[in-house]
Design a protein around this motif. Structure first.
Motif, PDB file in Angstrom:
ATOM      1  N   CYS A   9      36.890  41.363  45.963  1.00 48.23           N
ATOM      2  CA  CYS A   9      37.086  42.814  46.102  1.00 48.23           C
ATOM      3  C   CYS A   9      35.738  43.553  46.059  1.00 48.23           C
ATOM      4  CB  CYS A   9      37.988  43.272  44.960  1.00 48.23           C
ATOM      5  SG  CYS A   9      38.077  45.055  44.765  1.00 48.23           S
ATOM      6  N   HIS A  10      35.614  44.569  46.891  1.00 50.75           N
ATOM      7  CA  HIS A  10      34.386  45.367  46.917  1.00 50.75           C
ATOM      8  C   HIS A  10      34.142  46.048  45.563  1.00 50.75           C
ATOM      9  CE1 HIS A  10      35.242  44.730  51.127  1.00 50.75           C
ATOM     10  NE2 HIS A  10      34.073  45.224  51.464  1.00 50.75           N
ATOM     11  N   HIS A  36      36.303  38.579  52.729  1.00 50.03           N
ATOM     12  CA  HIS A  36      37.402  39.350  52.139  1.00 50.03           C
ATOM     13  C   HIS A  36      38.605  39.488  53.086  1.00 50.03           C
ATOM     14  CE1 HIS A  36      39.153  41.808  49.078  1.00 50.03           C
ATOM     15  NE2 HIS A  36      39.274  42.851  49.864  1.00 50.03           N
ATOM     16  N   CYS A  72      43.171  48.616  49.144  1.00 45.49           N
ATOM     17  CA  CYS A  72      42.093  47.671  49.474  1.00 45.49           C
ATOM     18  C   CYS A  72      41.342  48.154  50.716  1.00 45.49           C
ATOM     19  CB  CYS A  72      42.714  46.294  49.732  1.00 45.49           C
ATOM     20  SG  CYS A  72      41.639  45.144  50.618  1.00 45.49           S
ATOM     21  N   HIS A  92      41.364  52.798  43.996  1.00 47.04           N
ATOM     22  CA  HIS A  92      41.311  51.342  44.162  1.00 47.04           C
ATOM     23  C   HIS A  92      40.644  50.627  42.999  1.00 47.04           C
ATOM     24  CE1 HIS A  92      41.465  47.503  46.090  1.00 47.04           C
ATOM     25  NE2 HIS A  92      40.170  47.350  45.950  1.00 47.04           N
TER      26      HIS A  92
HETATM   27  S1  FES Z   1      40.881  44.192  47.109  1.00 50.83           S
HETATM   28 FE1  FES Z   1      40.075  44.679  49.063  1.00 50.83          FE
HETATM   29  S2  FES Z   1      38.436  45.963  48.595  1.00 50.83           S
HETATM   30 FE2  FES Z   1      39.243  45.590  46.647  1.00 50.83          FE
END
Ligand code: FES
Length: 266
Positions: free
Chosen positions: A199-200, A233, A106, A147
């Protein structure tokens, strides 16, 4: 240790930092928080007990989904895909790589643990102890680019935790019931979804690479909603981490008989 970069044209500053505020506090709290969670997680993963309260259909998040033949009767809602591999390969270990992979790669947690554990750097305008900086371009940190794929695995996991929250509306006399554990599992599922959707990678997936928002009104609307979550976030990362630990601990305490579930209804 000086704060100089050794780069021609950059100022050479003798002090490690000129900051006079408590810049060390956030990385220290991050270190304490993440270390506590990791220790708890390791203990729970190998405890291999107290994760299923059949009476109320409470399943501890760390053991969900429970996919091994070693799982307690009734705890495997999605089948038993793996054989019982003994006390060292406990049920959480089959799911942990995906959960950990999502959190560890993340973007927020990367910043958090690079600062708190690697001191790279510990804070803005504070020199780091490392002499070289290689970024995330080579092994092992190049794996951080996975990710977006871990994000795909996070969707079914959030869905399964939602399922766990729904079946936790089970009364001890059958039918519908609500206890404190039910509410904790519901709040946990909501926070896990909020963290996952903020999430980005999710934001990029929904609204990225579009040349004209006006031609994609639905995706634009979704992107604006996710962008609002995305701005939170960091907070959602911590709230969801705390909630998943708390939910797991609560179910463990109820399942072990250490405490009695506070029942509101049935
Ligand atoms: S879960 Fe944090 S950037 Fe994707």
């Amino acid at each position: 240790m000086t704060a100089t970069t050794g780069t021609h044209g950059r100022a050479e500053v003798a002090e490690r930092t000129l900051r006079t505020d408590r810049w060390w506090l956030p990385p220290l709290l991050t270190f304490a928080g993440l270390t506590t969670f990791v220790i708890y997680g390791v203990v729970r993963a190998f405890m291999n007990d107290n994760y299923w309260k059949a009476e109320y259909h409470y399943l501890a998040p760390f053991y969900s989904p429970c996919l091994s033949e070693a799982c307690q009767p009734g705890a495997s809602h999605f089948g038993q895909w793996f054989p019982d591999l003994g006390p060292l390969i406990t049920p959480p270990l089959f799911v942990l790589p995906f959960v950990l992979g999502f959190r560890l790669t993340c973007y927020y947690y990367r910043k958090a643990y690079y600062r708190a554990f690697w001191l790279s750097p510990p804070a803005c305008a504070v020199a780091e102890p490392h002499k070289r900086y290689t970024g995330e371009t080579r092994f092992p940190l190049v794996a951080q680019n996975l990710h977006r794929y871990f994000f795909y695995s996070a969707i079914p996991i959030a869905s399964i935790l939602t399922y766990d929250a729904v079946i936790a509306f089970h009364g001890k006399d059958g039918g519908i019931g609500v206890g404190l554990g039910t509410l904790i599992l519901v709040v946990n599922a909501v926070l896990i979804w909020a963290y996952t959707l903020s999430c980005h990678s999710c934001r990029h997936l929904v609204g990225g690479r579009l040349k004209h928002f006006s031609r994609h009104p639905v995706r634009y609307w979704m992107w604006t909603q996710i962008s609002k979550l995305n701005a939170r976030h960091m907070q959602l990362a911590w709230f969801s981490l705390f909630s998943v630990g708390l939910a797991d601990l609560y179910v463990a305490l109820v399942a072990s008989g250490t405490i009695t579930d506070l029942r509101f209804f049935n």
